[in-house]
Enzyme design. Structure first.
Site, PDB file in Angstrom:
ATOM      1  CE  LYS A 186      -3.913  -2.293   2.204  1.00  0.00           C
ATOM      2  NZ  LYS A 186      -4.681  -2.613   3.416  1.00  0.00           N
ATOM      3  CD  GLN A 199      -3.647  -4.247   6.441  1.00  0.00           C
ATOM      4  OE1 GLN A 199      -3.868  -3.182   5.870  1.00  0.00           O
ATOM      5  NE2 GLN A 199      -3.822  -5.409   5.841  1.00  0.00           N
ATOM      6  CG  ASP A 226     -10.183  -0.336   4.929  1.00  0.00           C
ATOM      7  OD1 ASP A 226      -9.879  -0.691   3.783  1.00  0.00           O
ATOM      8  OD2 ASP A 226      -9.664  -0.782   5.959  1.00  0.00           O
TER       9      ASP A 226
HETATM   10  N1  GUN Z   1      -6.559  -6.753   5.513  1.00  0.00           N
HETATM   11  C1  GUN Z   1      -6.637  -7.388   4.318  1.00  0.00           C
HETATM   12  N2  GUN Z   1      -7.260  -6.613   3.414  1.00  0.00           N
HETATM   13  C2  GUN Z   1      -7.574  -5.470   4.043  1.00  0.00           C
HETATM   14  C3  GUN Z   1      -8.226  -4.261   3.625  1.00  0.00           C
HETATM   15  O1  GUN Z   1      -8.660  -4.093   2.478  1.00  0.00           O
HETATM   16  N3  GUN Z   1      -8.350  -3.310   4.581  1.00  0.00           N
HETATM   17  C4  GUN Z   1      -7.921  -3.484   5.847  1.00  0.00           C
HETATM   18  N4  GUN Z   1      -8.104  -2.504   6.712  1.00  0.00           N
HETATM   19  N5  GUN Z   1      -7.311  -4.576   6.266  1.00  0.00           N
HETATM   20  C5  GUN Z   1      -7.159  -5.556   5.366  1.00  0.00           C
END
Ligand code: GUN
Length: 313
Positions: free
Chosen positions: A56, A100, A123
């Site tokens: 990311k 996350q 998100d």
């Molecule tokens: N863990 C795996 N995929 C994601 C996501 O798209 N957002 C978040 N916050 N955690 C994740």
């Protein structure tokens, strides 16, 4: 198998186009205001999460978004996480906040998600955004299902009137996926662990989305000839006999396994489903890159909306 290659939906290529569009948008915004800023909270030592968050941050740098990761130990108390989120909510230079997942044991995930300001919830997991999604209102949409729709739209895949079957009912993929497919005028069925006739129900799908996290969940008997199959699963094979079973004769994957000790695999038995599907996403290189690209889209959108709002004040 060159004959089938055009059936494989190249998520990485679509994601690259999306990222380049975001980069243009970021440049434009930076000229009149500033670059968007995303803060990711990474709690604990989960190795997969570390890789995802690293990807990311890399994507942020590539498109010109100011991406920051706050790494915190697994022992960080819930109160401290809440305080950090509140201070990011109040910080005007922050456009997007992402916690996350998964979080280490003992944290109240819902409470943290409720605390992120819905205006910075890139998100799309705040209940206000989740509720708005089901009411067809403008809102942040979770990145994985948003990326899947984006890819299908860009391929001009006609969704209206099709039967979509979503396997999995998570808040982050299954439920928002169902809402988005409904918005596209699909007839939507959601299957889960208590579904009685998974195979038969999946076989009715024109669009089949697998989002459970279970190796080999979807085999050829689950797939109608000509269906579009979207694999959201992100699992690891750690035994040689599994590689031989799921990827017979695939020397490249065997070498990767021997080098790293594991290989990524989705929920779909790709080798056996590929000949039946009209289109299918691979793992890796399918849905994963789209998720990150849509996080960039949401962060840019958040920065633009916040600027608009301050202008309107
Ligand atoms: N863990 C795996 N995929 C994601 C996501 O798209 N957002 C978040 N916050 N955690 C994740």
């Amino acid at each position: 198998m060159p004959f089938y290659t055009d059936r494989v939906l190249n998520g990485s290529a679509v994601a690259k186009v999306i990222r380049s569009e975001v980069a243009d948008g970021v440049k434009e915004l930076a000229k009149k205001h500033r670059a968007p800023r995303l803060v990711v909270l990474l709690v604990g030592e989960d190795p997969a999460s570390k890789i995802y968050v690293g990807n990311k941050t890399k994507a942020c740098a590539e498109v010109g978004i100011d991406g920051e990761t706050v790494e915190l130990p697994a022992s960080t108390p819930q109160e401290e996480l809440l305080e950090r989120i509140e201070s990011l909510n109040e910080d005007d230079s922050v456009d997007g906040i992402l916690v996350q997942l998964p979080l280490p044991e003992g944290h109240d995930v819902a409470q943290l998600q409720w605390t992120v300001s819905p205006d910075k919830d890139v998100d799309g997991l705040h209940p206000i955004n989740a509720g708005k999604l089901w009411q067809d209102q403008d809102c942040f949409v979770p990145c994985t299902p948003a990326g899947i729709i984006e890819m299908l739209e860009r391929r001009e895949f006609e969704m209206a009137g099709r039967h979509a079957v979503v396997v999995g009912r998570s808040a982050i993929v299954g439920k928002p996926m169902a809402a988005l497919l409904l918005r596209q005028n699909c007839t939507v069925t959601v299957c889960h662990s208590r579904t009685k006739s998974l195979e038969e129900t999946c076989r009715e799908a024109d669009i089949l989305v697998a989002a459970v996290g279970q190796v080999g969940l979807i085999g050829p008997n689950h797939v109608q000839a000509g269906a579009v199959v979207i694999d959201v699963g992100m699992n690891r094979l750690t035994e040689r006999r599994q590689i031989d079973h799921y990827y017979p004769g695939d020397e490249k994957r065997r070498r990767a396994f021997e080098k790293k000790g594991s290989v990524l695999i989705g929920d779909v038995d790709f080798t056996r489903v590929l000949p039946k599907a009209s289109a299918i996403t691979p793992v890796p290189g399918g849905v994963g890159p789209l998720t990150i690209a849509m996080l960039m889209v949401n962060t840019l959108e958040s920065a633009k909306r916040r600027l608009q709002r301050t202008k309107g004040d």
